[in-house]
Design an enzyme around this catalytic site. Structure first.
Site, mmCIF file in Angstrom:
data_model
loop_
_atom_site.group_PDB
_atom_site.id
_atom_site.type_symbol
_atom_site.label_atom_id
_atom_site.label_comp_id
_atom_site.label_asym_id
_atom_site.label_seq_id
_atom_site.Cartn_x
_atom_site.Cartn_y
_atom_site.Cartn_z
ATOM 1 N N LYS A 167 0.840 -1.194 0.000
ATOM 2 C CA LYS A 167 0.000 0.000 0.000
ATOM 3 C C LYS A 167 0.873 1.242 0.000
ATOM 4 O O LYS A 167 1.926 1.234 0.630
ATOM 5 C CB LYS A 167 -0.918 0.004 1.226
ATOM 6 C CG LYS A 167 -1.799 -1.228 1.384
ATOM 7 C CD LYS A 167 -2.856 -1.315 0.309
ATOM 8 C CE LYS A 167 -3.765 -2.534 0.545
ATOM 9 N NZ LYS A 167 -4.810 -2.659 -0.470
ATOM 10 N N GLU A 196 -4.356 -6.319 -7.302
ATOM 11 C CA GLU A 196 -4.895 -6.836 -8.558
ATOM 12 C C GLU A 196 -4.741 -5.873 -9.730
ATOM 13 O O GLU A 196 -4.643 -6.298 -10.879
ATOM 14 C CB GLU A 196 -6.374 -7.213 -8.377
ATOM 15 C CG GLU A 196 -7.337 -6.051 -8.218
ATOM 16 C CD GLU A 196 -7.427 -5.524 -6.791
ATOM 17 O OE1 GLU A 196 -8.252 -4.624 -6.554
ATOM 18 O OE2 GLU A 196 -6.678 -6.011 -5.915
ATOM 19 N N HIS A 286 -5.678 -14.041 -7.845
ATOM 20 C CA HIS A 286 -6.587 -13.026 -7.314
ATOM 21 C C HIS A 286 -7.931 -13.153 -8.013
ATOM 22 O O HIS A 286 -8.000 -13.498 -9.195
ATOM 23 C CB HIS A 286 -6.009 -11.618 -7.521
ATOM 24 C CG HIS A 286 -6.644 -10.587 -6.646
ATOM 25 N ND1 HIS A 286 -7.910 -10.095 -6.872
ATOM 26 C CD2 HIS A 286 -6.190 -9.956 -5.532
ATOM 27 C CE1 HIS A 286 -8.209 -9.208 -5.938
ATOM 28 N NE2 HIS A 286 -7.181 -9.104 -5.111
#
EC number: 4.1.1.39
Length: 471
Positions: A167, A196, A286
């Site tokens: 992040k 993703e 994912h």
């Protein structure tokens, strides 16, 4: 011609509603939740689904006489009421295996859900479950490695694996991205992960990211003495580009790559899975876009079907939700499709949403990945729900630590090891969760700060898609 051809239109139920049929072991079985238009009989709606997902068309055609339609057609053999829903019903349909190309999930889904969902006789339609016969399973490639091989490759045993998504997931340069990876891995995580939607954008081209991530992994391995990995997302706009990225990850000595299997497509996923087995790479999957397909309780495809299809198409890890985090998914339903990912045989169990017995034979299992809105207070529940053969991924629950990502990773590692130790000693993790974590925090300032930071964070929203037995 030996048979008379009668032109015209006849009701679907005259041909495709066969309540006396006993499914064969080689049949592919499907359960659809159907909501028909007002005034249309259940038998006609169910038969229409069987017809449109197999051999039927709206009119009788002369060319039916050129084949054995009775052999190839789908058959609706049972109808059941949906608990708590007066409008809908379950239609159980058997398809002869010869309707499908061997080993092709793409072909199965094209037949079962490719056209029938637009049928006017239906208000809603949902594919709830599929029973794949062993003859079809044996024709599929399956996970490129499986749970045991992945543990051996990473040299990690006796506990869930720990990971986190980097992040912010978009906007970092390649160098800064690699720095965050390094902080997380040196702090105690086993894996870090591309999100993703990080592919190859102007702010960070994929080659640049791969190189800095590889450097971060090597440094963290040298410091910790542990094998580390990062899910390098090779999803791309063309198959050729996808394989180029995969090859580069292999050249860098990376142990694992990643694919967005729904947006990338089952054809691409199956091909990439085969490449991973051939080249000794692990494959993280994912499920981006899944909720568009699976969240509506009356329309779409249930995630248990997507999970089964992924195991057949190939992947070593698959996101499954968390139960306790920010994403949709109740406990029993989640346990149901975790079983489908990992077990060799899953019995019919409506309390977990499994409509059929499913024999997986010797096909390797898939790690269940819990990710989305989880933090250290969730650790006891996560270990209880997911067990050892899982990956617990804390994104904000790692990077949001007041002391930084390395401290967040350390807090998660201490919490996990405390829970595993308590479980192995016979303690009840969920009932004793507070005591277990606060005891561990006495010896870990990182965990103590994390517990204080996230003590009020909860995601107590009701589940939209509940098991029908709960409704």
């Amino acid at each position: 011609m030996s048979k008379k051809y009668d032109a015209g239109v006849k009701e679907y139920r005259d041909t495709y509603w066969t309540p006396d049929y006993v499914p064969l072991d080689t049949d592919l079985l499907a359960c659809f939740k159907c909501t028909g238009q007002e005034g249309v009989p259940k038998e006609e709606v169910a038969a229409a689904v069987a017809a449109e997902s197999s051999t039927g068309t709206w009119s009788t055609v002369w060319s039916e006489l050129l084949t054995d339609l009775d052999f190839y057609k789908g058959r609706c053999y049972r109808i059941e009421d949906v608990p708590g829903d007066k409008e809908s019903f379950y239609a159980f349909i058997a398809y002869p295996l010869d309707l499908f190309e061997e080993g092709s999930i793409t072909n199965v889904l094209t037949s079962l859900v490719g056209n029938v969902f637009g049928f006017k006789a239906l208000r809603h339609l949902r594919l709830e479950d599929i029973r794949f016969p062993m003859a079809f399973i044996k024709s599929c490639y399956g996970p490129p490695n499986g749970i045991q091989v992945e543990r051996d490759r990473m040299n990690k045993y006796g506990r869930p694996l720990l990971g986190c998504t980097i992040k912010p997931k978009l906007g970092l340069s390649g160098k800064n991205y690699g720095r965050v990876v390094y902080e997380c891995l040196r702090g105690g995580l086993d894996f870090t992960k591309d999100d993703e939607n990080i592919n190859s954008q102007p702010f960070q081209r994929w080659q640049n990211r791969f190189e800095f991530v590889a450097e971060a992994i090597k440094l963290s391995e040298q410091e910790t003495g542990e094998r580390k990995g990062h899910y390098l997302n090779v999803t791309a706009n063309t198959p050729e580009e996808m394989y180029e990225r995969a090859e580069f990850a292999k050249e860098l000595g990376m142990p694992i790559i990643m694919h967005d299997f729904i947006t990338g497509g089952f054809t691409a996923n199956t091909g990439l899975s085969k490449w991973c087995r051939k080249n000794g790479m692990l494959l993280h999957i994912h499920r981006a876009m899944h909720a568009v397909i699976d969240r509506h309780p009356k329309h779409g495809i249930h995630f248990r079907v997507l999970a089964k299809c992924l195991r057949l198409s190939g992947g070593d890890q698959l996101h499954t939700g968390t139960v306790v985090g920010k994403l949709e998914g109740d406990r029993q339903t989640t346990l149901g499709y975790i079983d489908q990912l990992r077990e060799s045989f899953v019995p019919e169990d409506r309390s977990r949403g499994n409509f059929f017995d499913q024999d997986w034979g010797s096909m390797p299992g898939v790690f269940a990945v819990a990710s989305g809105g989880i933090h250290v207070w969730h650790m006891p529940a996560l270990v209880t729900i997911f067990g050892d053969d899982s990956v617990l991924q804390f994104g904000g629950g790692t990077h949001g630590h007041p002391w930084g990502s390395a401290a967040g990773a350390a807090a998660n590692r201490v919490a996990l090891e405390a829970c595993v130790k308590a479980r192995n000693a016979g303690r009840h993790l969920e009932k004793e969760s507070r005591d277990i974590l606060t005891e561990a925090a006495k010896h870990s300032p990182e965990l103590a700060i994390a517990l204080e930071t996230w003590k009020e964070i909860k995601f107590e929203f009701d589940t939209v898609d509940k098991l029908d037995v709960q409704n």
